[in-house]
Design an enzyme around this catalytic site. Structure first.
Site, PDB file in Angstrom:
ATOM      1  N   TRP A  27      10.767   3.514  -1.854  1.00  0.00           N
ATOM      2  CA  TRP A  27      11.932   2.741  -1.504  1.00  0.00           C
ATOM      3  C   TRP A  27      12.508   1.643  -2.809  1.00  0.00           C
ATOM      4  CZ3 TRP A  27      11.964  -2.626   1.182  1.00  0.00           C
ATOM      5  CH2 TRP A  27      13.433  -3.142   1.121  1.00  0.00           C
ATOM      6  N   ASP A  50       6.008   9.118  -0.210  1.00  0.00           N
ATOM      7  CA  ASP A  50       6.760   8.821   1.182  1.00  0.00           C
ATOM      8  C   ASP A  50       8.259   8.636   0.448  1.00  0.00           C
ATOM      9  OD1 ASP A  50       6.687   7.645   3.940  1.00  0.00           O
ATOM     10  OD2 ASP A  50       8.043   6.288   2.697  1.00  0.00           O
ATOM     11  N   GLN A  83       5.767   4.037  11.346  1.00  0.00           N
ATOM     12  CA  GLN A  83       5.608   3.466  10.077  1.00  0.00           C
ATOM     13  C   GLN A  83       6.364   2.159   9.635  1.00  0.00           C
ATOM     14  OE1 GLN A  83       7.663   3.893   5.596  1.00  0.00           O
ATOM     15  NE2 GLN A  83       6.301   5.781   6.134  1.00  0.00           N
ATOM     16  N   HIS A 125      13.918   7.041  10.918  1.00  0.00           N
ATOM     17  CA  HIS A 125      13.703   5.743  10.242  1.00  0.00           C
ATOM     18  C   HIS A 125      13.822   4.344  10.830  1.00  0.00           C
ATOM     19  CE1 HIS A 125      14.333   4.664   5.646  1.00  0.00           C
ATOM     20  NE2 HIS A 125      13.767   3.733   6.355  1.00  0.00           N
ATOM     21  N   LYS A 175      12.594  10.644   6.112  1.00  0.00           N
ATOM     22  CA  LYS A 175      12.970  10.060   7.214  1.00  0.00           C
ATOM     23  C   LYS A 175      14.229  10.399   7.501  1.00  0.00           C
ATOM     24  CE  LYS A 175       9.894   6.395   5.639  1.00  0.00           C
ATOM     25  NZ  LYS A 175       9.950   6.221   4.318  1.00  0.00           N
ATOM     26  N   ASN A 183       9.465   1.909  12.383  1.00  0.00           N
ATOM     27  CA  ASN A 183      10.124   0.568  12.665  1.00  0.00           C
ATOM     28  C   ASN A 183      10.639   0.424  14.224  1.00  0.00           C
ATOM     29  OD1 ASN A 183      10.494  -0.562   9.947  1.00  0.00           O
ATOM     30  ND2 ASN A 183      11.726   1.093   9.628  1.00  0.00           N
ATOM     31  N   LEU A 242       2.709  -5.031  -0.105  1.00  0.00           N
ATOM     32  CA  LEU A 242       2.689  -6.284  -0.575  1.00  0.00           C
ATOM     33  C   LEU A 242       3.846  -7.204  -0.396  1.00  0.00           C
ATOM     34  CD1 LEU A 242       2.496  -4.122  -4.309  1.00  0.00           C
ATOM     35  CD2 LEU A 242       0.855  -4.680  -2.417  1.00  0.00           C
ATOM     36  N   GLY A 243       4.471  -6.942   0.943  1.00  0.00           N
ATOM     37  CA  GLY A 243       5.448  -7.745   1.439  1.00  0.00           C
ATOM     38  C   GLY A 243       6.880  -7.639   0.250  1.00  0.00           C
ATOM     39  N   LYS A 246       4.794   0.653  -3.266  1.00  0.00           N
ATOM     40  CA  LYS A 246       5.724   1.253  -4.076  1.00  0.00           C
ATOM     41  C   LYS A 246       5.832   0.852  -5.664  1.00  0.00           C
ATOM     42  CE  LYS A 246       9.831   0.457  -6.503  1.00  0.00           C
ATOM     43  NZ  LYS A 246      10.181  -0.698  -7.458  1.00  0.00           N
ATOM     44  N   SER A 247       5.729   1.590  -6.721  1.00  0.00           N
ATOM     45  CA  SER A 247       5.781   0.908  -8.016  1.00  0.00           C
ATOM     46  C   SER A 247       6.532   2.037  -8.960  1.00  0.00           C
ATOM     47  CB  SER A 247       4.575   0.515  -8.625  1.00  0.00           C
ATOM     48  OG  SER A 247       4.558   0.003  -9.761  1.00  0.00           O
ATOM     49  N   ILE A 304       0.751   1.705 -10.938  1.00  0.00           N
ATOM     50  CA  ILE A 304       0.800   2.707 -10.027  1.00  0.00           C
ATOM     51  C   ILE A 304      -0.769   3.077  -9.954  1.00  0.00           C
ATOM     52  CG2 ILE A 304       1.153   5.233  -9.846  1.00  0.00           C
ATOM     53  CD1 ILE A 304       4.040   4.552 -10.967  1.00  0.00           C
TER      54      ILE A 304
END
Ligand code: A2P
Length: 291
Positions: free
Chosen positions: A29, A53, A178, A120, A87, A158, A207-208, A247-248, A254
């Protein structure tokens, strides 16, 4: 939950249908389409991730498709060792549109099957009085695509208990949910409902989305393990029985985010983190969002 058996990002858990899912996924994302997405995914493969993902709405499926092909052609990965999730976006809910959207995603990813496909966001009660019916008609298409072999596992994202309750009665109940999950936002209610119904929880935003990284309590705990806050958060998700999806787009980060299999957070520290007051949430209540 015991994590001793997890030694690398390609260690697996079993979904309720027996499908193996690698315990650490690579989130995409906000990963820009094009070279950034391609090199991030290739770097993830080099660091041992096998679980990628994405989502139609992220706008990067075509590039991720290129990276998957390159992973197989240049790095010698086999399709069956990869676990690819996408998704269905909200605008495409309902039986007919779901099928259209799914095949577009499959084409963009240049695959002939998906490992996991998720709704999603739920149609919610704020926007739709008949939200349960809408989610069920979407789900009917998911069940058919699953039975036809186009998707190896199906689930949602969600979803709260009020959205899940209709689907768990289906012929093929959701196998995954998820949700946003990180220290300061543990979503206990929906998690315990999912566990009761054998629905695996995946953690988005472990990681928020970066908001947890400056938390002083987490910094102090992480230092005791000589780990970063990011590594602590990811490990904490895993020890809580969820599959984290950090995500990174940065090569070093990563790699660092996979270095979570060489330490265990003590029961006491798990409890301290579990009991942290709410913080760092995105603020998106799935039953209230307007998208
Ligand atoms: P970047 O892509 O530049 O590394 P989440 O996985 O919770 O959504 O968080 C993603 C955010 O956290 C992104 O802004 C990402 O930026 C950043 N991030 C990912 N891994 C790390 C890390 N190990 N250390 C610091 N920031 C990180």
């Amino acid at each position: 939950m015991e994590n001793q058996e997890f030694t690398s990002p390609s260690s697996t858990l079993s979904l309720v249908n027996g499908k193996a899912i690698p315990v650490l996924g690579f989130g995409t994302w906000q990963t820009p389409d094009g070279d950034t997405a391609i090199s991030a995914v290739l770097q993830a493969f080099k660091c041992g991730y096998r679980h990628i993902d994405t989502a139609a709405i992220y706008g990067n499926e075509s590039s991720i498709g290129v990276a998957l092909q390159r992973g197989m052609n240049e790095l010698g990965l086999k399709r069956e060792e990869l676990f690819v999730t996408s998704k269905l976006w909200n605008a495409m809910r309902g039986y007919e549109k779901t099928k259209q959207a799914f095949f577009k995603t499959l084409q963009d990813l240049k695959l002939d099957y998906l490992d996991l496909y998720l709704i999603h966001w739920p149609a919610n009660s704020r926007q739709y009085p008949n939200f349960a019916e809408i989610n069920l008609s979407t789900w009917k298409a998911f069940e058919e695509l699953y039975k036809d072999g186009y998707i190896k596992a199906i689930g949602v994202s969600n979803f709260l208990e009020k959205h899940l309750s209709a689907l768990v009665e289906s012929e093929i109940p959701p196998m995954v949910n998820q949700i946003e999950f990180h220290p300061g936002f543990r979503q206990e209610q929906v998690c315990s409902y999912c566990r009761k119904h054998q629905i695996l929880i995946e953690a988005w935003g472990p990681l928020g989305t970066g908001r947890m990284l400056d938390n002083p309590n987490l910094k102090a705990i992480a230092a005791n393990y000589q780990k970063s806050v990011a590594q602590l958060c990811i490990r904490w998700c895993l020890q809580n029985g969820t599959v984290p999806l950090p995500k990174s787009v940065n090569a070093e980060r990563i790699r660092a985010n996979t270095e979570i299999f060489d330490f265990t957070i003590s029961a006491q520290d798990m409890q301290t983190i579990n009991e942290m007051a709410y913080c760092g949430g995105s603020g998106h209540d799935p039953d209230q969002v307007g998208f």
